[in-house]
Design an enzyme around this catalytic site. Structure first.
Site, PDB file in Angstrom:
ATOM      1  N   HIS A   1      -1.230 -73.396  40.683  1.00 54.35           N
ATOM      2  CA  HIS A   1       0.058 -72.736  40.446  1.00 54.35           C
ATOM      3  C   HIS A   1       0.579 -72.213  41.781  1.00 54.35           C
ATOM      4  O   HIS A   1      -0.136 -71.492  42.499  1.00 54.35           O
ATOM      5  CB  HIS A   1      -0.071 -71.605  39.428  1.00 54.35           C
ATOM      6  CG  HIS A   1       1.266 -71.138  38.956  1.00 54.35           C
ATOM      7  ND1 HIS A   1       1.951 -71.742  37.917  1.00 54.35           N
ATOM      8  CD2 HIS A   1       2.067 -70.165  39.428  1.00 54.35           C
ATOM      9  CE1 HIS A   1       3.116 -71.134  37.771  1.00 54.35           C
ATOM     10  NE2 HIS A   1       3.211 -70.191  38.665  1.00 54.35           N
ATOM     11  N   ALA A   2       1.825 -72.556  42.128  1.00 59.81           N
ATOM     12  CA  ALA A   2       2.371 -72.224  43.454  1.00 59.81           C
ATOM     13  C   ALA A   2       2.322 -70.721  43.710  1.00 59.81           C
ATOM     14  O   ALA A   2       2.590 -69.918  42.806  1.00 59.81           O
ATOM     15  CB  ALA A   2       3.820 -72.706  43.543  1.00 59.81           C
TER      16      ALA A   2
ATOM     17  N   HIS B   1      11.639 -71.532  46.567  1.00 65.45           N
ATOM     18  CA  HIS B   1      11.233 -70.306  45.881  1.00 65.45           C
ATOM     19  C   HIS B   1      10.082 -69.641  46.651  1.00 65.45           C
ATOM     20  O   HIS B   1      10.128 -68.453  46.983  1.00 65.45           O
ATOM     21  CB  HIS B   1      10.784 -70.629  44.449  1.00 65.45           C
ATOM     22  CG  HIS B   1      10.258 -69.446  43.727  1.00 65.45           C
ATOM     23  ND1 HIS B   1      11.040 -68.647  42.912  1.00 65.45           N
ATOM     24  CD2 HIS B   1       9.028 -68.886  43.721  1.00 65.45           C
ATOM     25  CE1 HIS B   1      10.309 -67.649  42.446  1.00 65.45           C
ATOM     26  NE2 HIS B   1       9.077 -67.773  42.909  1.00 65.45           N
ATOM     27  N   GLU B   2       9.075 -70.429  46.984  1.00 65.49           N
ATOM     28  CA  GLU B   2       7.901 -69.872  47.688  1.00 65.49           C
ATOM     29  C   GLU B   2       8.261 -69.477  49.114  1.00 65.49           C
ATOM     30  O   GLU B   2       7.842 -68.425  49.601  1.00 65.49           O
ATOM     31  CB  GLU B   2       6.760 -70.894  47.701  1.00 65.49           C
ATOM     32  CG  GLU B   2       6.226 -71.270  46.333  1.00 65.49           C
ATOM     33  CD  GLU B   2       5.846 -70.076  45.476  1.00 65.49           C
ATOM     34  OE1 GLU B   2       5.994 -70.151  44.256  1.00 65.49           O
ATOM     35  OE2 GLU B   2       5.421 -69.036  46.040  1.00 65.49           O
TER      36      GLU B   2
ATOM     37  N   HIS C   1       9.683 -66.078  49.248  1.00 66.44           N
ATOM     38  CA  HIS C   1       8.693 -64.993  49.286  1.00 66.44           C
ATOM     39  C   HIS C   1       8.261 -64.736  50.724  1.00 66.44           C
ATOM     40  O   HIS C   1       8.216 -63.580  51.173  1.00 66.44           O
ATOM     41  CB  HIS C   1       7.448 -65.383  48.469  1.00 66.44           C
ATOM     42  CG  HIS C   1       7.621 -65.305  46.989  1.00 66.44           C
ATOM     43  ND1 HIS C   1       8.018 -64.161  46.329  1.00 66.44           N
ATOM     44  CD2 HIS C   1       7.423 -66.236  46.018  1.00 66.44           C
ATOM     45  CE1 HIS C   1       8.057 -64.399  45.022  1.00 66.44           C
ATOM     46  NE2 HIS C   1       7.712 -65.640  44.817  1.00 66.44           N
TER      47      HIS C   1
ATOM     48  N   GLU D   1      11.252 -62.453  43.507  1.00 64.30           N
ATOM     49  CA  GLU D   1      11.376 -63.772  42.865  1.00 64.30           C
ATOM     50  C   GLU D   1      12.766 -64.367  43.060  1.00 64.30           C
ATOM     51  O   GLU D   1      12.973 -65.560  42.850  1.00 64.30           O
ATOM     52  CB  GLU D   1      11.073 -63.652  41.370  1.00 64.30           C
ATOM     53  CG  GLU D   1       9.671 -63.143  41.042  1.00 64.30           C
ATOM     54  CD  GLU D   1       8.569 -63.924  41.726  1.00 64.30           C
ATOM     55  OE1 GLU D   1       7.510 -63.346  42.004  1.00 64.30           O
ATOM     56  OE2 GLU D   1       8.770 -65.118  42.020  1.00 64.30           O
TER      57      GLU D   1
ATOM     58  N   HIS E   1       0.888 -67.323  33.788  1.00 65.43           N
ATOM     59  CA  HIS E   1       1.018 -65.892  34.051  1.00 65.43           C
ATOM     60  C   HIS E   1       0.283 -65.045  33.020  1.00 65.43           C
ATOM     61  O   HIS E   1      -0.136 -63.922  33.331  1.00 65.43           O
ATOM     62  CB  HIS E   1       2.495 -65.528  34.110  1.00 65.43           C
ATOM     63  CG  HIS E   1       3.226 -66.255  35.184  1.00 65.43           C
ATOM     64  ND1 HIS E   1       3.453 -67.617  35.127  1.00 65.43           N
ATOM     65  CD2 HIS E   1       3.736 -65.855  36.357  1.00 65.43           C
ATOM     66  CE1 HIS E   1       4.076 -67.998  36.214  1.00 65.43           C
ATOM     67  NE2 HIS E   1       4.268 -66.958  36.978  1.00 65.43           N
TER      68      HIS E   1
ATOM     69  N   TYR F   1      10.785 -62.425  36.567  1.00 66.96           N
ATOM     70  CA  TYR F   1      11.550 -63.666  36.621  1.00 66.96           C
ATOM     71  C   TYR F   1      12.837 -63.542  35.799  1.00 66.96           C
ATOM     72  O   TYR F   1      13.874 -64.087  36.166  1.00 66.96           O
ATOM     73  CB  TYR F   1      10.709 -64.836  36.107  1.00 66.96           C
ATOM     74  CG  TYR F   1       9.445 -65.033  36.904  1.00 66.96           C
ATOM     75  CD1 TYR F   1       8.211 -64.620  36.411  1.00 66.96           C
ATOM     76  CD2 TYR F   1       9.481 -65.600  38.160  1.00 66.96           C
ATOM     77  CE1 TYR F   1       7.051 -64.780  37.157  1.00 66.96           C
ATOM     78  CE2 TYR F   1       8.322 -65.764  38.919  1.00 66.96           C
ATOM     79  CZ  TYR F   1       7.119 -65.348  38.404  1.00 66.96           C
ATOM     80  OH  TYR F   1       5.968 -65.499  39.151  1.00 66.96           O
TER      81      TYR F   1
HETATM   82  C1  SLC Z   1       6.811 -70.554  41.362  1.00 67.06           C
HETATM   83  C2  SLC Z   1       6.251 -69.518  40.849  1.00 67.06           C
HETATM   84  C3  SLC Z   1       5.278 -68.704  41.634  1.00 67.06           C
HETATM   85 SE1  SLC Z   1       5.794 -66.872  41.868  1.00 67.06          SE
HETATM   86  C4  SLC Z   1       6.464 -69.149  39.402  1.00 67.06           C
HETATM   87  O1  SLC Z   1       5.494 -68.769  38.764  1.00 67.06           O
HETATM   88  N1  SLC Z   1       7.676 -69.217  38.827  1.00 67.06           N
HETATM   89  C5  SLC Z   1       8.953 -69.555  39.484  1.00 67.06           C
HETATM   90  C6  SLC Z   1       9.969 -69.623  38.381  1.00 67.06           C
HETATM   91  C7  SLC Z   1       9.355 -69.108  37.131  1.00 67.06           C
HETATM   92  C8  SLC Z   1       7.832 -68.978  37.378  1.00 67.06           C
HETATM   93  C9  SLC Z   1       7.076 -70.036  36.582  1.00 67.06           C
HETATM   94  O2  SLC Z   1       6.732 -71.061  37.158  1.00 67.06           O
HETATM   95  O3  SLC Z   1       6.848 -69.794  35.384  1.00 67.06           O
HETATM   96 ZN    ZN Z   2       7.670 -66.380  42.903  1.00 63.84          ZN
END
Ligand code: SLC
Ligand code: ZN
Length: 597
Positions: A320-321, A350-351, A354, A378, A480, A490
């Site tokens: 997961h990024a 997105h990354e 951060h 975010e 998450h 988010y």
């Molecule tokens: C890219 C990330 C790492 Se902070 C992320 O979890 N995001 C970015 C958008 C929503 C959420 C997801 O993937 O559920």
């Molecule tokens: Zn993020």
């Protein structure tokens, strides 16, 4: 006398802050080593280190309590003391702290290493979420293959986490109480420093719901056209496995066969990226170049040396990024199992957003090296990605070929943005409304799955592909929930990023209200130093001031509001209203026939 006390307090807190910074550096290095190489040994090392650090945190916390800081004059100093007056999970006794750490790393390792068998070849049982399962959801148009993959993933990554999750809730709530919170829901919401945070979330949903319902109705019709009404009903929720994403949180992968004007070219840039031999490194270099074009900071040399931007083949990692600050002013990293695809270019930005935030606030005291609130962190990268996703920008970097901007391509463009941004909101809202109920006890373990799906149906208008029971635990099939990452951040981000985007487009001269040649949807702030400087000024603040001050610095507004998003999507909303009327589509959804309670 008070002067002297405050002076002594400042000396103390600055020295404590430096020591705390070193502890954060060590803790993050240990966490990186575990999540970049998932082994029992690395898990133990990370747990032992956090236990050792918790003892130092507790000593510092005992000492900080001795200072009468509430009466100090300097607001920034008071804010530092206030933040250091909260001990955190280290308030738990050692054995419970260890149990909490093990329950979370157990869930996270299960999620990261889960494998399922292929629908097409049931002896092939090494399919991982990234890239295999994600690619199936991005490409497959076979409802049976999608159903199989959805069910198997939710069994492996969701149901398996139920016992760890139940223990984590119990222990994490104990830690919340030791920090003077009612429960973890209270604790998570305290990070937003407003007394009515949950009401604000509800108000934002009221503002956006009409737009979502129109989009939901339109997409349901197009899916019914594609799959038939025995798969997609006319008035019920949409089956969650048909929306191009395991969690139905973004529907960008179904653009190709649902966009309003199919005879206009497809806007998804994945094929163009592949044709042009894009690599993960090129994607990161392009993002870095965009930030530099705004006079923001270049990624430091250690970033390119230490980051992991492709999935390793010799070990298990958390794919997961994620973006990492090692609190030493020069070591910043991203870990991401990057695929060459359009939605991944957005995730790269997105990354990188951060890391840009880390770079901009790296001169702050360590305790202020955070987002103004978690949603701000975010929103940075996504705000930049709103410019990158504009047809104008994609044309300038050669990812879409020239096409006269007409009414229909603009609606297609807004539709593409809407199935990414609008549909995400009820998903994000559901995830933490569910967990607020879990932490408050109104959702006991025996109701976990029933309450989760009741919320998903009520807010998102989606249903599971098959019946569910309390043998399942579908919430944990989302990263998450298995990794204990709060999600309202988010929801906040997808609202405020449009406030940020509108402000930056204004500053860049790219957007002028009521000027049809300067529309928000066409805005690209690329190379606008003025916009970059305004963004930098807000980012530099970190969490040194309450977030309304940061919001005001950039946008002139002091509240999060849906007006930016609604203005951006206004033409799409008008089009959807007319289109759904034309087809007589039912707006909203009736209860599902699928059993899950
Ligand atoms: C890219 C990330 C790492 Se902070 C992320 O979890 N995001 C970015 C958008 C929503 C959420 C997801 O993937 O559920
Ligand atoms: Zn993020």
């Amino acid at each position: 006398e008070l002067e002297a006390l405050e002076h002594e307090g400042r000396e103390y807190i600055l020295q404590l802050d430096k020591a705390a910074g070193l502890r954060k550096n060590r803790a993050n290095l240990a966490e990186w080593n575990y999540t970049a190489n998932i082994t029992k040994e690395n898990e133990e090392k990370w747990i032992q280190l956090r236990l050792e650090i918790s003892k130092q945190d507790k000593l510092a916390w005992e000492e900080t309590k001795m200072y009468k800081w509430q009466g100090f004059q300097d607001n920034s100093l008071k804010r530092m003391f206030k933040k250091y007056s909260e001990l955190g999970v280290a308030a738990l006794p050692d054995d419970k702290y260890k149990q909490l750490m093990r329950s979370v790393s157990g869930m996270e390792a299960n999620y990261a290493t889960s494998k399922i068998c292929s629908f097409k070849n049931e002896t092939k049982c090494d399919l991982a979420l990234e890239p295999d399962i994600t690619e199936i959801f991005a490409k497959s148009l076979d409802p049976e293959e999608l159903k199989h993959t959805w069910v198997e993933w939710h069994k492996a990554a969701g149901a398996k986490a139920r016992s760890n999750f139940t223990q984590y809730v119990q222990l994490y709530n104990e830690a919340a109480k030791l920090n003077d919170y009612k429960d973890v829901a209270d604790w998570w919401q305290a990070d937003y420093e407003v007394p009515n945070f949950e009401e604000q979330l509800a108000k934002l949903w009221d503002d956006v719901k009409p737009l979502y319902q129109q989009l939901h109705a339109y997409v349901r019709k197009r899916l019914r056209d594609k799959y038939g009404d025995h798969v997609v009903s006319a008035k019920g929720p949409i089956p969650a496995h048909l929306l191009g994403n395991m969690w139905a949180q973004t529907w960008n992968n179904i653009e190709s066969f649902t966009r309003p004007y199919p005879d206009k070219k497809e806007l998804d840039i994945t094929q163009a990226m592949k044709d042009q031999k894009y690599t993960p490194l090129k994607m990161f270099q392009m993002s870095d170049e965009f930030f530099r074009s705004l006079n923001l900071t270049a990624m430091p040399e250690k970033f390119w040396k230490n980051s992991i931007i492709e999935k390793p083949t010799d070990r298990e990692i958390v794919c997961h990024a994620s973006a990492w600050d090692f609190y030493d002013g020069e070591d910043f990293r991203i870990k991401m199992c990057t695929r060459v695809a359009g939605e991944q270019l957005r995730t790269v930005h997105h990354e990188m957003g951060h890391v840009q935030y880390y770079l901009q606030y790296r001169h702050q005291p360590f305790v202020f090296r955070e987002g103004a609130n978690p949603g701000f962190h975010e929103a940075v990268g996504d705000t930049i990605a709103l410019s990158v996703s504009s047809p104008k920008h994609l044309r300038s970097i050669g990812l879409i070929n020239g096409d006269a901007e007409d009414e229909q391509t603009e609606i297609n463009q807004l539709y593409k943005m809407g199935i990414d941004k609008i549909v995400f909101l009820p998903f994000a809202y559901t995830l933490d409304l569910f967990r607020y109920g879990v932490f408050r006890g109104s959702t006991p373990p025996e109701d976990y799955n029933c309450h989760f799906w009741r919320l998903r149906e009520a807010l998102q208008g989606v249903e599971p592909p098959v019946n569910r029971t309390e043998e399942d635990f579908d919430a944990a099939a989302k990263y998450h929930v298995s990794a204990n990452v709060e999600y309202a951040r988010y929801y906040v981000s997808f609202i405020i990023q449009f406030q940020f985007h509108r402000a930056l487009c204004n500053i860049a001269g790219e957007y002028v209200p009521e000027d049809v040649t300067r529309k928000l949807v066409d805005c690209d702030i690329y190379r606008s130093v003025a916009a970059g400087n305004a963004l930098a000024n807000m980012l530099k603040m970190g969490s040194s001031k309450p977030w309304p001050d940061a919001m005001e610095a950039l946008t002139g507004q002091r509240a999060m509001r849906a007006d930016g998003l609604l203005e951006y999507f206004r033409p799409l909303y008008d089009w959807l209203l007319a289109e759904n009327q034309r087809t007589g589509e039912h707006i909203g959804w009736q209860p599902s026939n699928i059993q899950y309670c």
